[in-house]
Design a protein around this motif. Structure first.
Motif, short mmCIF file in Angstrom:
data_model
loop_
_atom_site.label_atom_id
_atom_site.label_comp_id
_atom_site.label_asym_id
_atom_site.label_seq_id
_atom_site.Cartn_x
_atom_site.Cartn_y
_atom_site.Cartn_z
N THR A 95 5.08 -7.91 8.26
CA THR A 95 5.29 -8.03 6.96
C THR A 95 5.12 -6.88 5.96
O THR A 95 4.40 -5.90 6.66
CB THR A 95 4.83 -9.32 6.19
N TRP A 96 5.62 -6.47 4.79
CA TRP A 96 5.58 -5.23 4.14
C TRP A 96 4.24 -5.61 2.95
O TRP A 96 4.22 -6.66 2.49
CB TRP A 96 6.82 -4.74 3.53
N ASP A 97 3.61 -4.47 2.44
CA ASP A 97 2.78 -4.63 1.45
C ASP A 97 3.59 -3.65 0.50
O ASP A 97 4.75 -3.51 0.32
CB ASP A 97 1.32 -4.15 1.73
N ASP A 98 2.85 -2.59 -0.32
CA ASP A 98 3.40 -1.84 -1.27
C ASP A 98 3.87 -0.42 -0.88
O ASP A 98 5.05 -0.06 -1.06
CB ASP A 98 2.39 -1.63 -2.45
N HIS A 99 3.22 0.36 0.35
CA HIS A 99 3.63 1.61 0.61
C HIS A 99 4.95 1.59 1.45
O HIS A 99 5.45 2.76 1.45
CB HIS A 99 2.56 2.19 1.52
N GLU A 100 5.38 0.40 1.83
CA GLU A 100 6.69 0.59 2.63
C GLU A 100 7.76 0.80 1.70
O GLU A 100 9.00 1.44 1.89
CB GLU A 100 7.02 -0.72 3.34
N SER A 101 7.63 0.78 0.24
CA SER A 101 8.38 1.06 -0.83
C SER A 101 7.61 2.15 -1.81
O SER A 101 7.89 3.53 -1.74
CB SER A 101 8.87 -0.03 -1.50
N ALA A 102 6.49 1.68 -2.57
CA ALA A 102 5.79 2.64 -3.35
C ALA A 102 4.55 1.95 -3.74
O ALA A 102 4.70 0.65 -3.83
CB ALA A 102 6.41 2.99 -4.51
N ASN A 103 3.37 2.60 -4.04
CA ASN A 103 2.01 2.09 -4.30
C ASN A 103 1.98 1.15 -5.41
O ASN A 103 2.59 1.51 -6.41
CB ASN A 103 1.08 3.42 -4.66
#
Length: 560
Positions: free
Chosen positions: A248-256
């Motif tokens: 699954t993703w958290d934030d840094h896969e997009s932005a902090n």
């Protein structure tokens, strides 16, 4: 083929005895790496192979083909091509059971992602891809048990927070070499969006390996190139080749510190609209990761990533997405809106799905892949320098006087947590275990129904938190020797939070979760110097929870 563990086999495992060894077919992922191409020829499969989201009769397979030298990731160049794939019962690919073709091109960055069906439950398989006579390395994957199979054993690795600029992925290398797991769970921050101007290793932000591209990633081509750079890492390639990954993703896969309407590391005035940036990040993730979004491998059919995987009658694994639907983080916990019932970290649909999944589960253990900390955490009376270091670690989560302000975790959305915990208690749901990443710290905690009455009020489950693969922790941010200042802070953490049984603020590594009908045990394994390519590994701690107890106990030895 026979199941990995025969039906109704009872393993000698308890909180004080290491679990029986899992017998896997011999497979050396490093030995299966593709050979370098002849001089003058470009590598056709330089990003390796991967599998993921296994089911009883199906699994996702992934690779990226480079048909011409100009067809580099994010370039948009190159022809549409067809890649052949094979699935076999043996690593030499002699007994092929499934084969087919898959088309790709610059529209999907020449990635190949497909679902192979018609497989047998609880079975190891091997796979590879071929393009114009060029073969990829061989990968290994495994299907899950059938829904009604009385499974007696499950062993998972779990990891999070791998900043390529902050060190080498030795944790991945050691995890790939274990040869005793069924799958690996990645809880988010698979990659980082930062540019090469800092955000590296330690208090001085030493960049061990600079990011590509060198600037902060914003466009679709940027996200594609960053995914490609991470998947060129040899240790990560070996891990993907060894086991199916459930991510699954958290934030840094997009932005902090992302939320549904923006992110702390996003400026609309300078970087454009958030929804467009997030859509690009999600598309690149869909292209480059062996995960099903909206339950399929098709592109552009949705971005729902929360889902449940089942391992026979032994365990369910519900994977959460705690970024796409959440409201913006409040500034600190003195803001009473942290308790506002209209604020959410999960979104109403996902929270309803999770509660329903827990209520209807027929499995002994209900595992939850949870990107951010759910156990209540308060830190009082810390020295100013310690509070400042925790501020850096938790990205602004602790005030200078030590008041707890971890608003990026479930602590910042207490109504959702209370709703979930009340549901677990009211429905008498036993054996809930949260697997968590994000905080760069090894933790083990019981989950009290009411923190203020712990331990008298009862627990609704337990939480195991893995340390980061490379991202900075407390020791790194304070630039202090291991187990000095950090041990004082860990002791203060446990004094303020007696439901926390284990805290390691110093190390990097991975966790292994060993599941039997009688108990779940978590082992923390830690590496040495992350700046060293060949860093070693050692066992640091183990904790277990017995079925029906929701209480943690220390275990001396890791599972074998």
């Amino acid at each position: 083929m026979k199941p990995l563990i025969p039906r109704r086999t009872v393993l000698a495992a308890s909180a004080g005895v290491a679990g029986s060894a899992t017998v896997l077919p011999t497979f050396d992922p490093a030995a299966g790496a593709a050979a370098a191409p002849p001089r003058g020829r470009h590598p056709v499969f330089p990003h390796g192979v991967a599998s993921g989201d296994p089911g009883p009769t199906a699994v996702v397979l992934w690779t990226r083909v480079t048909p011409t030298p100009r067809s580099s990731p994010g370039s948009g160049h190159g022809p549409r091509v067809t890649v052949r794939w094979e699935v076999a019962q043996d690593p030499r690919m002699r007994h092929v059971v499934r084969r087919g073709r898959s088309a790709t091109g610059p529209g999907r960055d020449h990635t190949v992602k497909l679902t192979v069906t018609g497989l047998a439950p609880s079975t190891w398989y091997y796979y590879r891809f071929t393009y114009e006579g060029h073969r990829s390395r061989v990968g290994r994957t495994r299907t899950t048990p059938a829904a009604d199979e009385e499974t007696e054993h499950l062993r998972l690795g779990f990891v999070s927070c791998a900043n390529l600029q902050a060190g080498w992925f030795s944790a991945y290398r050691h995890l790939a070499a274990r040869n005793d797991l069924h799958a690996v769970v990645h809880l988010g921050d698979y990659l980082y969006e930062y540019g090469s101007d800092g955000h590296g290793m330690g208090a001085d932000d030493v960049v061990v390996r600079p990011h590509e591209p060198a600037h902060e990633i914003l466009g679709l081509a940027d996200y594609r190139r960053r995914h490609a750079q991470y998947k060129r890492d040899r240790d990560l390639q070996d891990l993907h080749a060894a086991y199916p990954m459930i991510a699954t993703w958290d934030d840094h896969e997009s932005a902090n510190d992302a939320w549904r309407g923006g992110a702390a590391n996003h400026s609309p005035a300078e970087e454009g609209g958030w929804r467009r940036r997030r859509a690009r990040a999600h598309r690149a993730y869909d292209e480059w990761m062996p995960a099903r979004l909206n339950g399929s491998v098709r592109l552009r059919d949705g971005t729902r990533l929360f889902r449940t995987l089942r391992f026979g009658t032994l365990a369910d694994l519900s994977m959460l997405d705690l970024r796409t639907y959440r409201d913006e983080q409040v500034a600190d916990l003195t803001d009473t809106s942290v308790d506002d019932p209209d604020r959410t970290i999960t979104g109403s649909a996902q929270l309803g799905w999770l509660k329903d999944s827990l209520s209807t589960s027929r499995s002994r253990w209900k595992l939850v892949g949870n990107p951010v900390l759910i156990a209540p955490l308060s830190l009082g009376g810390l020295p100013p320098e310690a509070a400042a270091a925790l501020n850096r670690l938790l990205e602004g989560a602790v005030s200078a006087d030590g008041v707890p302000l971890n608003t990026d975790a479930w602590d910042g959305y207490t109504h959702d947590r209370r709703d979930l915990f009340d549901h677990i208690a009211a429905e008498r749901i036993d054996d809930v275990v949260f697997l968590t990443g994000d905080i760069h710290t090894g933790l083990a905690a019981e989950l009290p129904l009411a923190k203020g009455t712990y331990p008298l009020g009862g627990n609704v489950g337990v939480e195991f938190v893995c340390a980061s693969v490379t991202s900075n922790n407390f020791k790194d941010d304070t630039d202090t020797p291991p187990h000095t200042t950090s041990d004082v802070i860990a002791a203060a953490l446990r004094a303020s939070n007696p439901h926390y049984r284990y805290a390691n603020l110093d190390d990097h590594g991975y966790c292994v979760l060993d599941v039997t009908p009688e108990r779940v045990q978590c082992d923390w394994w830690v590496i040495g110097d992350r700046a060293q390519r060949r860093s070693g590994i050692r066992h640091h701690a183990s904790y277990a929870v017995h079925a029906g107890s929701a209480q943690l106990s220390s275990v001396r030895d890791p599972v074998t």
